[in-house]
Design an enzyme around this catalytic site. Structure first.
Site, PDB file in Angstrom:
ATOM      1  N   PRO A   1       0.762  -1.308  -0.127  1.00  0.00           N
ATOM      2  CA  PRO A   1      -0.014   0.025  -0.018  1.00  0.00           C
ATOM      3  C   PRO A   1       0.842   1.077   0.005  1.00  0.00           C
ATOM      4  CG  PRO A   1      -0.131  -1.123   2.103  1.00  0.00           C
ATOM      5  CD  PRO A   1       0.629  -2.192   1.070  1.00  0.00           C
ATOM      6  N   ASN A   2       0.167   2.254  -0.821  1.00  0.00           N
ATOM      7  CA  ASN A   2       0.808   3.531  -1.019  1.00  0.00           C
ATOM      8  C   ASN A   2       2.111   3.858  -1.544  1.00  0.00           C
ATOM      9  OD1 ASN A   2      -1.261   4.690   0.728  1.00  0.00           O
ATOM     10  ND2 ASN A   2      -0.249   3.810   2.659  1.00  0.00           N
TER      11      ASN A   2
ATOM     12  N   ARG B   1       4.837  10.806  -2.297  1.00  0.00           N
ATOM     13  CA  ARG B   1       4.768  10.714  -0.952  1.00  0.00           C
ATOM     14  C   ARG B   1       5.913  10.894  -0.188  1.00  0.00           C
ATOM     15  NH1 ARG B   1       4.789   4.356   1.272  1.00  0.00           N
ATOM     16  NH2 ARG B   1       3.845   4.996   3.400  1.00  0.00           N
TER      17      ARG B   1
ATOM     18  N   TYR C   1      11.041   8.869   1.292  1.00  0.00           N
ATOM     19  CA  TYR C   1      11.180   7.871   0.210  1.00  0.00           C
ATOM     20  C   TYR C   1      11.547   8.491  -1.034  1.00  0.00           C
ATOM     21  CZ  TYR C   1       7.879   5.683   3.583  1.00  0.00           C
ATOM     22  OH  TYR C   1       7.315   5.159   4.494  1.00  0.00           O
TER      23      TYR C   1
ATOM     24  N   ASN D   1       7.921  -5.849  -1.127  1.00  0.00           N
ATOM     25  CA  ASN D   1       7.868  -4.640  -0.195  1.00  0.00           C
ATOM     26  C   ASN D   1       6.488  -4.603   0.401  1.00  0.00           C
ATOM     27  OD1 ASN D   1       7.869  -2.160   1.385  1.00  0.00           O
ATOM     28  ND2 ASN D   1       8.884  -0.995  -0.138  1.00  0.00           N
TER      29      ASN D   1
ATOM     30  N   ALA E   1       3.207  -0.805   4.669  1.00  0.00           N
ATOM     31  CA  ALA E   1       2.625  -0.894   6.167  1.00  0.00           C
ATOM     32  C   ALA E   1       2.099  -2.180   6.647  1.00  0.00           C
ATOM     33  CB  ALA E   1       1.407  -0.087   6.239  1.00  0.00           C
TER      34      ALA E   1
ATOM     35  N   GLU F   1      12.624  -9.420   1.334  1.00  0.00           N
ATOM     36  CA  GLU F   1      11.817  -8.241   1.733  1.00  0.00           C
ATOM     37  C   GLU F   1      12.779  -6.909   1.605  1.00  0.00           C
ATOM     38  OE1 GLU F   1      11.483  -8.394   6.033  1.00  0.00           O
ATOM     39  OE2 GLU F   1      10.343  -6.683   6.209  1.00  0.00           O
TER      40      GLU F   1
ATOM     41  N   HIS G   1      12.870  -2.617   2.226  1.00  0.00           N
ATOM     42  CA  HIS G   1      12.006  -1.313   2.553  1.00  0.00           C
ATOM     43  C   HIS G   1      13.046  -0.273   2.041  1.00  0.00           C
ATOM     44  CE1 HIS G   1       9.175  -3.597   4.811  1.00  0.00           C
ATOM     45  NE2 HIS G   1      10.080  -4.124   5.291  1.00  0.00           N
TER      46      HIS G   1
ATOM     47  N   ARG H   1      13.199   4.488  12.715  1.00  0.00           N
ATOM     48  CA  ARG H   1      12.005   5.108  12.655  1.00  0.00           C
ATOM     49  C   ARG H   1      11.127   4.932  13.771  1.00  0.00           C
ATOM     50  NH1 ARG H   1       9.173   4.892   6.619  1.00  0.00           N
ATOM     51  NH2 ARG H   1       8.103   6.637   7.580  1.00  0.00           N
TER      52      ARG H   1
HETATM   53  C1  DQA Z   1       8.186   1.096   3.658  1.00  0.00           C
HETATM   54  C2  DQA Z   1       8.217   1.010   5.445  1.00  0.00           C
HETATM   55  C3  DQA Z   1       7.149   0.922   5.996  1.00  0.00           C
HETATM   56  O1  DQA Z   1       7.017   1.008   7.295  1.00  0.00           O
HETATM   57  C4  DQA Z   1       5.884   1.969   5.493  1.00  0.00           C
HETATM   58  O2  DQA Z   1       4.631   1.771   6.062  1.00  0.00           O
HETATM   59  C5  DQA Z   1       5.990   2.108   4.169  1.00  0.00           C
HETATM   60  C6  DQA Z   1       7.135   1.842   3.132  1.00  0.00           C
HETATM   61  C7  DQA Z   1       9.363   1.477   3.034  1.00  0.00           C
HETATM   62  O3  DQA Z   1       9.735   0.705   1.992  1.00  0.00           O
HETATM   63  O4  DQA Z   1      10.452   1.866   3.582  1.00  0.00           O
HETATM   64  O5  DQA Z   1       4.727   2.167   3.501  1.00  0.00           O
HETATM   65  O6  DQA Z   1       7.944  -0.339   3.591  1.00  0.00           O
END
Ligand code: DQA
Length: 140
Positions: free
Chosen positions: A9-10, A17, A22, A71, A74, A95, A97, A104
């Site tokens: 998501p997102n 964003r 990011y 990835n 959240a 995985e 990020h 964080r």
């Molecule tokens: C994320 C880190 C997560 O905590 C966050 O909710 C994201 C992006 C990252 O790529 O740094 O949406 O996965």
């Protein structure tokens, strides 16, 4: 070699964003460069804001590709279903990020995915996806 990249998501909003966290590149522009750099790899890409759709994509690609770069965004911190799915499928998962989740908020330190994955890359920006691809190339 076939590699699937799955974003949660997102991550469709990358570039707009929270650019301080990011970055200012969209995933699409990064992905075009990645495909050009690794022209011999057959890439699949899937993004969803919906947890069950991510599980469905993992199940589908899990029997079709040599590796999955995931990835979960959240859902990393909340989804037992995604963790269970990684344990259930054939393809290995890395995985990724973009941000350093350990630097964080406290809640980002918990991952339901890390323990089921071949490994985790975090905090290296979009280059983390490329490094995950390198892992799959080097292990084959
Ligand atoms: C994320 C880190 C997560 O905590 C966050 O909710 C994201 C992006 C990252 O790529 O740094 O949406 O996965």
């Amino acid at each position: 070699m076939k590699i699937a990249i799955i974003n949660g998501p997102n991550l469709n909003l990358l570039g707009q964003r929270e650019p301080g966290i990011y970055g200012s590149d969209s995933f699409e522009s990064f992905f075009e460069k990645l495909k050009a750099q690794y022209a011999d790899i057959s890439f699949e890409y899937f993004q969803s804001n919906v947890e069950g759709e991510l599980v469905n994509a993992l199940q589908q690609y899990g029997s079709e590709v040599d590796g999955i770069v995931l990835n979960p965004a959240a859902y990393t911190h909340t989804s037992v279903a995604i963790g269970d799915c990684i344990a259930a499928i054939k393809a290995p998962v890395v995985e990724v990020h973009i941000s350093n989740v350990h630097a964080r908020e406290e809640f980002r330190k918990l991952s339901h995915v890390s323990g089921k994955s071949a490994g985790t890359i975090c905090g290296l920006g979009l280059d983390g996806y490329r490094l995950a691809v390198e892992y799959f190339l080097n292990r084959s």
